[in-house]
Motif scaffolding. Structure first.
Motif, PDB file in Angstrom:
ATOM      1  N   GLY A  72       0.819  -1.219   0.000  1.00  0.00           N
ATOM      2  CA  GLY A  72       0.000   0.000   0.000  1.00  0.00           C
ATOM      3  C   GLY A  72       0.845   1.258   0.000  1.00  0.00           C
ATOM      4  O   GLY A  72       0.529   2.228  -0.695  1.00  0.00           O
ATOM      5  N   TYR A  73       1.927   1.258   0.743  1.00  0.00           N
ATOM      6  CA  TYR A  73       2.818   2.420   0.785  1.00  0.00           C
ATOM      7  C   TYR A  73       3.500   2.633  -0.558  1.00  0.00           C
ATOM      8  O   TYR A  73       3.613   3.758  -1.033  1.00  0.00           O
ATOM      9  CB  TYR A  73       3.858   2.250   1.893  1.00  0.00           C
ATOM     10  N   ARG A  74       3.933   1.560  -1.187  1.00  0.00           N
ATOM     11  CA  ARG A  74       4.590   1.697  -2.493  1.00  0.00           C
ATOM     12  C   ARG A  74       3.624   2.192  -3.558  1.00  0.00           C
ATOM     13  O   ARG A  74       3.986   3.016  -4.407  1.00  0.00           O
ATOM     14  CB  ARG A  74       5.230   0.377  -2.898  1.00  0.00           C
ATOM     15  N   ILE A  75       2.389   1.728  -3.506  1.00  0.00           N
ATOM     16  CA  ILE A  75       1.368   2.225  -4.447  1.00  0.00           C
ATOM     17  C   ILE A  75       1.100   3.695  -4.186  1.00  0.00           C
ATOM     18  O   ILE A  75       0.992   4.500  -5.112  1.00  0.00           O
ATOM     19  CB  ILE A  75       0.082   1.384  -4.348  1.00  0.00           C
ATOM     20  N   TRP A  76       0.992   4.072  -2.919  1.00  0.00           N
ATOM     21  CA  TRP A  76       0.765   5.468  -2.570  1.00  0.00           C
ATOM     22  C   TRP A  76       1.902   6.346  -3.089  1.00  0.00           C
ATOM     23  O   TRP A  76       1.659   7.419  -3.636  1.00  0.00           O
ATOM     24  CB  TRP A  76       0.632   5.617  -1.052  1.00  0.00           C
ATOM     25  N   CYS A  77       3.146   5.906  -2.917  1.00  0.00           N
ATOM     26  CA  CYS A  77       4.292   6.680  -3.409  1.00  0.00           C
ATOM     27  C   CYS A  77       4.216   6.869  -4.921  1.00  0.00           C
ATOM     28  O   CYS A  77       4.465   7.969  -5.430  1.00  0.00           O
ATOM     29  CB  CYS A  77       5.609   5.985  -3.044  1.00  0.00           C
ATOM     30  N   LEU A  78       3.873   5.823  -5.632  1.00  0.00           N
ATOM     31  CA  LEU A  78       3.730   5.924  -7.080  1.00  0.00           C
ATOM     32  C   LEU A  78       2.638   6.929  -7.459  1.00  0.00           C
ATOM     33  O   LEU A  78       2.835   7.785  -8.321  1.00  0.00           O
ATOM     34  CB  LEU A  78       3.405   4.547  -7.673  1.00  0.00           C
ATOM     35  N   LEU A  79       1.497   6.842  -6.785  1.00  0.00           N
ATOM     36  CA  LEU A  79       0.381   7.743  -7.090  1.00  0.00           C
ATOM     37  C   LEU A  79       0.711   9.192  -6.744  1.00  0.00           C
ATOM     38  O   LEU A  79       0.464  10.102  -7.544  1.00  0.00           O
ATOM     39  CB  LEU A  79      -0.882   7.300  -6.339  1.00  0.00           C
ATOM     40  N   ILE A  80       1.257   9.431  -5.557  1.00  0.00           N
ATOM     41  CA  ILE A  80       1.496  10.813  -5.109  1.00  0.00           C
ATOM     42  C   ILE A  80       2.609  11.485  -5.903  1.00  0.00           C
ATOM     43  O   ILE A  80       2.623  12.698  -6.067  1.00  0.00           O
ATOM     44  CB  ILE A  80       1.773  10.870  -3.590  1.00  0.00           C
ATOM     45  N   ARG A  81       3.530  10.704  -6.438  1.00  0.00           N
ATOM     46  CA  ARG A  81       4.628  11.285  -7.204  1.00  0.00           C
ATOM     47  C   ARG A  81       4.284  11.519  -8.671  1.00  0.00           C
ATOM     48  O   ARG A  81       4.724  12.511  -9.248  1.00  0.00           O
ATOM     49  CB  ARG A  81       5.856  10.390  -7.136  1.00  0.00           C
ATOM     50  N   TYR A  82       3.532  10.625  -9.275  1.00  0.00           N
ATOM     51  CA  TYR A  82       3.345  10.692 -10.723  1.00  0.00           C
ATOM     52  C   TYR A  82       1.896  10.924 -11.158  1.00  0.00           C
ATOM     53  O   TYR A  82       1.631  11.758 -12.014  1.00  0.00           O
ATOM     54  CB  TYR A  82       3.893   9.424 -11.375  1.00  0.00           C
ATOM     55  N   VAL A  83       0.966  10.186 -10.596  1.00  0.00           N
ATOM     56  CA  VAL A  83      -0.415  10.248 -11.074  1.00  0.00           C
ATOM     57  C   VAL A  83      -1.135  11.496 -10.569  1.00  0.00           C
ATOM     58  O   VAL A  83      -1.782  12.206 -11.342  1.00  0.00           O
ATOM     59  CB  VAL A  83      -1.180   8.963 -10.667  1.00  0.00           C
TER      60      VAL A  83
END
Length: 100
Positions: A72-83
């Protein structure tokens, strides 16, 4: 000082529906101009700044402490940085009238 500024802006909002009704900027009264600036410019740019700060400036340790570790944290990092920034920029461009 801040209270006085808020009070003056509030008076402008009230007056835009009575004694300043005939005074318009680009066909909008004072309250409509304030609404356009806050909802079309300030809110998207503030959201973009928060997303960039949280995704790129804050330490991973601080965000990991708050959110926990795992998938969940890794998905959040991906979303908050790029999406999220791309989505907010798209909303901002739409709000200011850029066709897309």
């Amino acid at each position: 000082m801040t209270s006085g500024g808020i009070w003056l802006l509030s008076l402008g909002s009230v007056f835009s529906f009575n004694i300043w009704q005939q005074h318009q900027v680009f066909g909008k009264n004072f309250l409509e101009v304030l609404d356009y600036l806050t909802s079309g410019w300030v809110m998207p740019l503030s959201g973009l700044a928060m997303a960039v700060f949280t995704g790129w400036v804050m330490s991973h340790a601080a965000t990991r402490d708050e959110l926990g570790d795992g998938l969940g944290y890794r998905i959040w990092c991906l979303l908050i940085r790029y999406v999220v920034p791309v989505g907010i920029v798209a909303i901002f461009l739409h709000a200011i009238g850029v066709p897309g």
